[in-house]
Design a protein around this motif. Structure first.
Motif, short mmCIF file in Angstrom:
data_model
loop_
_atom_site.label_atom_id
_atom_site.label_comp_id
_atom_site.label_asym_id
_atom_site.label_seq_id
_atom_site.Cartn_x
_atom_site.Cartn_y
_atom_site.Cartn_z
N ASP A 175 0.97 -1.23 0.07
CA ASP A 175 0.10 0.01 -0.04
C ASP A 175 0.77 1.29 0.11
O ASP A 175 0.63 2.27 -0.65
N VAL A 176 1.78 1.34 0.88
CA VAL A 176 2.69 2.63 0.83
C VAL A 176 3.30 2.76 -0.49
O VAL A 176 3.55 4.02 -0.87
N TRP A 177 3.84 1.79 -1.05
CA TRP A 177 4.58 1.99 -2.35
C TRP A 177 3.43 2.36 -3.37
O TRP A 177 3.75 3.04 -4.59
N ALA A 178 2.27 1.80 -3.39
CA ALA A 178 1.06 2.20 -4.47
C ALA A 178 0.70 3.78 -4.13
O ALA A 178 0.75 4.44 -5.08
N LYS A 179 0.78 4.28 -2.79
CA LYS A 179 0.77 5.52 -2.57
C LYS A 179 1.72 6.18 -3.35
O LYS A 179 1.27 7.45 -3.71
N ARG A 180 2.98 5.98 -3.09
CA ARG A 180 4.09 6.77 -3.52
C ARG A 180 4.10 6.70 -5.13
O ARG A 180 4.18 7.85 -5.65
N ARG A 181 3.69 5.76 -5.65
CA ARG A 181 3.82 5.74 -7.17
C ARG A 181 2.39 6.54 -7.73
O ARG A 181 2.69 6.98 -8.57
N ASN A 182 1.23 6.46 -6.85
CA ASN A 182 0.19 7.29 -7.35
C ASN A 182 0.20 8.94 -6.74
O ASN A 182 -0.85 9.56 -6.74
N ARG A 183 1.44 9.15 -5.96
CA ARG A 183 1.39 10.49 -5.48
C ARG A 183 0.18 10.78 -4.38
O ARG A 183 -0.10 11.77 -4.50
N LEU A 184 0.20 9.87 -3.60
CA LEU A 184 -0.87 10.10 -2.57
C LEU A 184 -0.19 10.40 -1.31
O LEU A 184 0.62 9.86 -0.97
N PRO A 185 -0.86 11.24 -0.49
CA PRO A 185 -0.28 11.59 0.94
C PRO A 185 -0.28 10.25 1.68
O PRO A 185 -0.95 9.55 1.57
N GLY A 186 0.55 10.23 2.84
CA GLY A 186 0.53 9.07 3.68
C GLY A 186 1.17 9.62 5.09
O GLY A 186 1.33 10.90 5.09
N THR A 187 1.21 8.88 5.92
CA THR A 187 1.50 9.06 7.35
C THR A 187 3.11 9.16 7.39
O THR A 187 3.81 8.63 6.22
#
Length: 141
Positions: free
Chosen positions: A15-27
């Motif tokens: 999930d964190v890698w998908a967020k990074r690839r999709n330029r989504l914010p994270g904790t």
């Protein structure tokens, strides 16, 4: 995520890698984990594969388990941030200075952590933090 199952730990990294690839914010933890994944391009396709949750990586196959590798990286980052076991941060800083590359120094620490965990499992004793820090110091020596 204090005691995640294998699948939960894997899903976190996926999930964190998908967020990074999709330029989504994270904790902040997402950012740290994604930064570690980014340092390992050899794992990117594995984290994106459909069988990432179910695939097995065994030493007998000559493969490194990417989830174990990345999880150990996360553990080391946490240890460094709180200097636990005591002395790990100073030993790492010396090692990093001698190696000249943070990621390479982290891989040296990862070897020491893996050895300490293996010994603890084999002997059925608690992990030996002093031996772990000594291993890092020897690598810096």
């Amino acid at each position: 995520m204090f005691n995640p199952s294998r699948d939960q730990a894997r899903q976190f990294l996926i999930d964190v890698w998908a967020k990074r690839r999709n330029r989504l914010p994270g904790t902040p933890m997402d950012t740290l984990a994604a930064d570690l994944v980014a340092l390992h391009p050899e794992y990117h396709a594995l984290l994106e594969a459909e069988d990432a949750l179910t695939r097995e990586w065994t030493p007998e196959q000559g493969e490194t388990n990417p989830f174990l590798h990345l999880s150990l990286h996360l553990a080391i980052e946490e240890q460094l941030s709180i200097d636990q076991p005591p002395g790990i941060r100073a030993a790492f800083n010396t090692l990093q200075s001698r190696r000249g590359d943070r990621h390479e120094a982290l891989h040296d620490v990862l070897e020491c952590l893996g050895e300490m965990l293996w010994r603890a499992q084999r002997s059925r004793l608690p992990p030996d933090g002093d031996a772990y820090v000594d291993c890092v110091r020897r690598k810096a020596g």
